[in-house]
Design an enzyme around this catalytic site. Structure first.
Site, PDB file in Angstrom:
ATOM      1  N   LYS A  13     -11.100 -14.593   4.720  1.00  0.00           N
ATOM      2  CA  LYS A  13     -12.081 -13.344   4.445  1.00  0.00           C
ATOM      3  C   LYS A  13     -12.126 -12.930   3.227  1.00  0.00           C
ATOM      4  CE  LYS A  13      -9.762 -10.462   7.382  1.00  0.00           C
ATOM      5  NZ  LYS A  13      -8.875 -11.159   7.827  1.00  0.00           N
ATOM      6  N   ARG A  88     -10.669  -2.643  12.417  1.00  0.00           N
ATOM      7  CA  ARG A  88      -9.873  -3.343  13.178  1.00  0.00           C
ATOM      8  C   ARG A  88      -9.215  -3.312  14.555  1.00  0.00           C
ATOM      9  NH1 ARG A  88      -7.300  -5.483   7.851  1.00  0.00           N
ATOM     10  NH2 ARG A  88      -6.151  -7.344   8.176  1.00  0.00           N
ATOM     11  N   ARG A 125      -0.210 -19.159   0.399  1.00  0.00           N
ATOM     12  CA  ARG A 125      -0.631 -18.040  -0.480  1.00  0.00           C
ATOM     13  C   ARG A 125       0.549 -17.134  -0.711  1.00  0.00           C
ATOM     14  NH1 ARG A 125      -4.700 -13.711   2.299  1.00  0.00           N
ATOM     15  NH2 ARG A 125      -2.753 -12.813   3.304  1.00  0.00           N
ATOM     16  N   ARG A 131       2.758 -12.175  -2.008  1.00  0.00           N
ATOM     17  CA  ARG A 131       2.539 -11.282  -0.746  1.00  0.00           C
ATOM     18  C   ARG A 131       3.960 -11.064  -0.143  1.00  0.00           C
ATOM     19  NH1 ARG A 131      -3.594 -10.335   1.346  1.00  0.00           N
ATOM     20  NH2 ARG A 131      -2.177  -9.316   3.098  1.00  0.00           N
ATOM     21  N   ARG A 142       1.265 -10.786  12.384  1.00  0.00           N
ATOM     22  CA  ARG A 142      -0.017 -10.322  12.122  1.00  0.00           C
ATOM     23  C   ARG A 142      -0.972 -10.974  13.054  1.00  0.00           C
ATOM     24  NH1 ARG A 142      -0.085 -11.912   6.102  1.00  0.00           N
ATOM     25  NH2 ARG A 142      -2.010 -10.934   6.150  1.00  0.00           N
TER      26      ARG A 142
END
Ligand code: AMP
Length: 185
Positions: A13, A88, A125, A131, A142
């Site tokens: 996204k 969300r 990632r 992160r 998640r």
């Protein structure tokens, strides 16, 4: 132009949102980025949000809604925006409807991707960007939270005739051109 991009974590996204917002010269409003910017600046909002983000849980609406409301009031967002990561939850859809005061989103782009592919991408990632919410356990949580709380928004926006579904697999460029031809505004 008022757009929303949705999809499971790791569907791409954020990357796609950058291209689309440039293409249409509208600001990219990402709640995840706003939380991370707050955290980098050490604001109370950022410190509060981090507790939830690190666990893969959603930040409470009492924190999130006001932040989005303030952002959408800024001059650059008055004539359009690309929302990424908000709303969300069904409750947040109601909040956003209120903020838009009778105006509708033009399209809701849903990026689709398969779970195994997603977990692989997010672990990658984690290595590249470090992160804190990209560990395997948090990634799985998640995805669970997305399926429980956010996936139902697809049917909700479908009933409003706004959904365009786009396959998120492929090169960044391929996916961008798929999105651009699918929204066809
Ligand atoms: P993202 O960068 O969109 O993946 O968001 C990272 C994290 O920020 C999420 O896992 C949530 O903890 C939090 N977050 C982002 N957007 C929202 C939202 N609309 N409501 C609640 N929490 C959010």
């Amino acid at each position: 132009m008022r757009l929303l991009i949705m999809g499971p974590p790791g569907a791409g996204k954020g990357t796609q949102a950058e291209f689309i917002s440039k293409e249409f010269a509208i600001p990219h409003v990402s709640t995840g980025d706003l939380f991370r910017a707050n955290l980098a600046q050490g604001t109370a909002l950022g410190v509060e949000a981090k507790k939830y983000m690190d666990a893969g849980e959603y930040v409470p609406d009492s924190v999130t809604n006001g932040m989005v409301r303030d952002r959408l009031k800024q001059a650059d967002a008055l004539s359009g925006f690309l929302l990424d990561g908000y709303p969300r939850t069904v409750a947040q859809v109601g909040e956003l409807d209120g903020m838009l005061a009778g105006k509708s989103l033009d399209k809701v782009i849903v990026l689709t991707a398969d779970t195994n592919e997603i977990v692989g991408r997010l672990l990658n990632r984690a290595k590249e960007q470090g992160r804190a919410d990209d560990t395997e356990e948090v990634i799985r949580r998640r995805l669970e939270v997305y399926n429980e709380q956010t996936a139902p928004l697809i049917d909700l926006y479908k009933s409003r005739g706004l959904i365009v579904e786009v396959d998120g697999l492929g090169s960044v460029q391929e996916v961008t051109s798929r999105i651009l031809s699918a929204i066809n505004l």
